[in-house]
Design an enzyme around this catalytic site. Structure first.
Site, PDB file in Angstrom:
ATOM      1  N   ASP A  80      43.579  88.259  49.002  1.00  0.00           N
ATOM      2  CA  ASP A  80      42.762  87.107  48.628  1.00  0.00           C
ATOM      3  C   ASP A  80      41.633  86.973  49.644  1.00  0.00           C
ATOM      4  O   ASP A  80      41.875  86.920  50.857  1.00  0.00           O
ATOM      5  CB  ASP A  80      43.600  85.839  48.624  1.00  0.00           C
ATOM      6  CG  ASP A  80      44.618  85.807  47.481  1.00  0.00           C
ATOM      7  OD1 ASP A  80      44.640  86.763  46.688  1.00  0.00           O
ATOM      8  OD2 ASP A  80      45.389  84.831  47.400  1.00  0.00           O
ATOM      9  N   ASP A 102      46.772  80.425  35.044  1.00  0.00           N
ATOM     10  CA  ASP A 102      47.273  79.737  36.225  1.00  0.00           C
ATOM     11  C   ASP A 102      47.706  78.343  35.803  1.00  0.00           C
ATOM     12  O   ASP A 102      46.904  77.583  35.240  1.00  0.00           O
ATOM     13  CB  ASP A 102      46.173  79.643  37.290  1.00  0.00           C
ATOM     14  CG  ASP A 102      45.531  81.004  37.568  1.00  0.00           C
ATOM     15  OD1 ASP A 102      46.279  82.000  37.612  1.00  0.00           O
ATOM     16  OD2 ASP A 102      44.302  81.059  37.726  1.00  0.00           O
TER      17      ASP A 102
END
Length: 240
Positions: free
Chosen positions: A8, A129
């Site tokens: 990330d 998500d």
């Protein structure tokens, strides 16, 4: 089942967040490309990349870091975060990404997802998500009333390569994945599903592997950086 090590990216560094909160970023490496090389040296066959800044900005921000990873890694990589128009999709696939992940636009612009999936077969995934089963968009900052399974079903005939399903409440928390919800989603669609969020031990990976649904893979980040999961041992277990 494939294990996708997660990198990330925030401000050019490899970080991990807690439940998607940008204010909780822990920096694990100032050289994401070197981190990618270490994952590849340990035997991984894919990488999962997220442009965190891009997810909030709505356009690529950590492009230099992504390109450095692609130049160094030598394995396929998928990227999500800030990919919201065809020009950006074409740009990233042209620069060597194996797959782009479309999250916010899967809710806001489904026609784009379908167009991209037709134009680039096998190279477009949908990122779903969710908090408590409801989809969140724009870097998880905006809640919607869209049910995660309903959204997945909308793309059943679109030709997308995979669905990456993240339980936001589990992400970065090292409390285990939501195996039940992930398996239920995977059983609800024919699209390959990749589990994300909370994978913190080898036992978690085995639980996903043996959940009763044919998952394509699982994503893990913090547990690999912290050493809670040995990448070599995990890859060996998942290949059984």
């Amino acid at each position: 089942m494939i294990l996708y090590p997660a990198i990330d990216l925030k401000d050019g560094a490899a970080v991990r967040l807690l439940r998607g909160d940008m204010n909780t970023a822990t920096v694990f490496s100032d050289s994401p490309a070197e981190q990618a090389a270490q994952f590849v040296a340990a035997g991984c066959e894919w990488l999962h990349l997220v442009d965190l800044n891009g997810a909030f900005e709505g356009a690529p921000v950590n492009a230099a870091a992504v390109e450095a990873i692609l130049a160094r890694a030598g394995v396929p990589a998928q990227l999500g975060g800030g990919i919201r128009d065809m020009a950006t999709i074409e740009m990233w696939l042209g620069r060597g990404l194996a797959r782009v992940i479309l999250g916010t636009v899967a809710v806001e612009n489904p026609a784009l997802v379908r167009e991209a999936a037709r134009a680039f077969p096998g190279r477009v995934a949908v990122g779903i998500d969710a908090r408590k089963g409801r989809v969140a968009t724009r870097g998880w900052a905006e809640e919607t009333d869209v049910d995660a399974t309903d959204l997945a079903r909308r793309y059943e005939d679109a030709g997308v390569a995979a669905i990456i399903y993240t339980d936001i409440e589990r992400d970065g928390a090292m409390q285990g994945p939501n195996v039940e919800a992930t398996a239920a989603l995977a059983r609800a669609v024919e699209i390959p599903v990749i589990a994300s969020g909370g994978v913190s031990s080898l036992e978690d990976l085995v639980a996903l592997r043996d959940c009763g649904a044919a998952l394509n893979g699982a994503i893990s980040g913090r547990a690999l950086y912290d050493g809670a999961i040995d990448l070599g041992a995990a890859l060996s277990a998942l290949s059984e």
